[in-house]
Write a protein that holds these residues in place. Structure first.
Motif, PDB file in Angstrom:
ATOM      1  N   ARG A 104       0.848  -1.184   0.000  1.00 40.78           N
ATOM      2  CA  ARG A 104       0.000   0.000   0.000  1.00 40.78           C
ATOM      3  C   ARG A 104       0.888   1.240   0.000  1.00 40.78           C
ATOM      4  N   ASN A 106       0.773   5.814  -1.030  1.00 39.55           N
ATOM      5  CA  ASN A 106       0.121   6.998  -1.589  1.00 39.55           C
ATOM      6  C   ASN A 106       1.089   7.584  -2.609  1.00 39.55           C
ATOM      7  N   GLY A 112      -5.151   9.002  -3.074  1.00 37.71           N
ATOM      8  CA  GLY A 112      -5.335   8.217  -1.867  1.00 37.71           C
ATOM      9  C   GLY A 112      -4.358   7.055  -1.781  1.00 37.71           C
ATOM     10  N   THR A 113      -4.487   6.303  -0.714  1.00 40.67           N
ATOM     11  CA  THR A 113      -3.640   5.128  -0.494  1.00 40.67           C
ATOM     12  C   THR A 113      -4.239   3.944  -1.229  1.00 40.67           C
ATOM     13  N   GLN A 114      -3.509   3.401  -2.187  1.00 39.78           N
ATOM     14  CA  GLN A 114      -3.976   2.287  -3.008  1.00 39.78           C
ATOM     15  C   GLN A 114      -3.016   1.107  -2.899  1.00 39.78           C
ATOM     16  N   GLY A 134      -9.743   4.868  -0.997  1.00 41.29           N
ATOM     17  CA  GLY A 134      -8.440   4.344  -0.605  1.00 41.29           C
ATOM     18  C   GLY A 134      -8.581   2.946  -0.026  1.00 41.29           C
TER      19      GLY A 134
END
Length: 409
Positions: A104, A106, A112-114, A134
């Protein structure tokens, strides 16, 4: 002549003392320490991904340490930098085929955090998810499908009011639930499985048909500490079944390889201040929490992590005094007895694998008979270690702070 000799001796002592003072760890040195944080073993046991905490330079903008990504090749001992520089990655994993490491982050590619992946054969990181909310956590169902936890979308009416200046935050009334989703990597579509509850943690069954989930009524701090209960989520239909009314604090969970049992860390009673006991239950179960076997009952320790070695054996790490001890425990009771209407389980004595005062670590991962963790000793901060439970070989593989060899600790 005596005065000259005395003066020379004093100068030598002063110079030696100054040099000795230089060889100590200073507050400034703390910002030079690099430490291994997470580790993840590839499905074929050929590689170990790990992250390295690198202190943020004072010349950079405010923020936390950077967390770089490296791959350790088990056969050759080579360490390959995968993502370095001003980046931070978390939640290491591998694709089911083992051809790519996942994490994970950003990154500029997506908002967002993907979840991202990087192939072993090289190339840039590419996003596996493009979820609007996210991704808080993830696990692979298969090569093209993920189970993810993400915050539900904000109420459009609230967003509209905020845009007009109504930015008042009502304490503990504006939380958004963390939902469990089934995410298609090819189409980037997500199907919501849970609603009106918050999923703080989950672990997929070996056949990927179910998830054991730590679910609470609200996405609030108190709920995350005291109100998580174990539920079973059908990963196709989204049906949620209450599985265990555990008291108070709840830690991590793990399915046995055959999917018949679930082990979990929990407080032994509501008043427990730590998640230090290790419980075992059949899935499904007709037992109450009070009827479950506590594998460390009566022992002066707190379990901090565990993993299944096979269908009948667990490895667990525990804090014992000021030390960390890794043990092997057979989960089949050698005998049972009834006491005050409750079943008492007796198990074979544990086997200590890593003795006290050997190495310190906060968790470990186990795959194919290989244990890996980020461990430290009094001589060095966290580095990559592996341990073979059969041969008892404990090996340190990295040395990110060689300058410490010249420091008097």
């Amino acid at each position: 002549m005596r005065k000259t000799f005395l003066l020379s001796s004093i100068l030598v002592l002063l110079f030696t003392g100054a040099r000795a003072a230089d060889n100590v760890l200073t507050p400034q040195n703390l910002f030079d320490l690099q430490t291994v944080a997470e580790v993840a073993i590839s499905p074929d046991n050929d590689f170990i991904a790990f992250t390295l905490n690198v202190p943020r330079p004072f010349s950079h903008t405010a923020g936390g340490d950077y967390r770089e990504l490296y791959i350790y090749e088990v056969e050759t001992g080579d360490i390959i930098p995968f993502m370095t520089g001003n980046r931070s990655v978390f939640g290491l994993g591998w694709t089911p085929s083992g051809n790519a490491v996942t994490f994970r982050a950003n990154l500029p590619q997506q908002a967002g955090t993907q979840v991202y992946a990087m192939r072993l054969r090289g190339g840039e990181a590419f996003p596996l998810t493009r979820h609007p909310g996210g991704v808080n956590s993830y696990a692979f169902i298969d090569e093209q499908t993920l189970a993810i936890v993400s915050a539900e979308a904000e109420d459009p009416a609230r967003a509209q009011l905020r845009g007009k200046g109504f930015d008042i935050e009502v304490y503990e009334e504006e939380f958004r639930h963390l939902n469990l989703y089934r995410y298609d990597i090819a189409t980037h579509t997500a199907r919501q499985l849970t609603s009106d509850v918050t999923v703080f943690d989950f672990v997929l069954s070996p056949d990927k048909k179910y998830a054991a989930a730590a679910i609470a009524p609200r996405n609030l701090v108190d709920d995350s500490y005291m109100f998580k209960r174990i539920h079973l989520v059908n990963m196709e239909t989204g049906e949620v079944t209450h599985l265990m009314e555990n008291p108070g604090k709840l830690g991590n969970m793990a399915w046995s390889p055959d999917g018949s049992k679930l082990a979990f860390r929990s407080a032994s009673k509501l008043e427990d201040s730590v998640v230090g006991s290790l419980f075992l239950m059949d899935v499904p179960t007709g037992k109450s929490f009070e009827e479950l076997p506590n594998l460390v009952k009566g022992m002066e320790l707190s379990v901090i992590d565990f993993a299944w070695e096979n269908d009948n054996t667990l490895l667990y790490a525990a804090e014992e005094g000021v030390d960390i001890v890794l043990s092997r425990q057979n989960v089949e009771p050698v005998r049972t007895r009834t006491e005050n209407g409750h079943t008492i389980y007796e198990f074979a004595e544990r086997q200590v694998l890593i003795a006290p005062d050997t190495v310190f670590f906060g968790g470990f991962t186990l795959s194919g008979g290989l244990v890996a963790f980020a461990g430290h000793t009094a001589q060095h901060p966290s580095e990559l270690f592996t341990f073979d439970p059969v041969s008892a070989d404990l090996v340190r593989h990295t040395n990110h702070n060689p300058w410490l060899e010249d420091i008097r600790l």
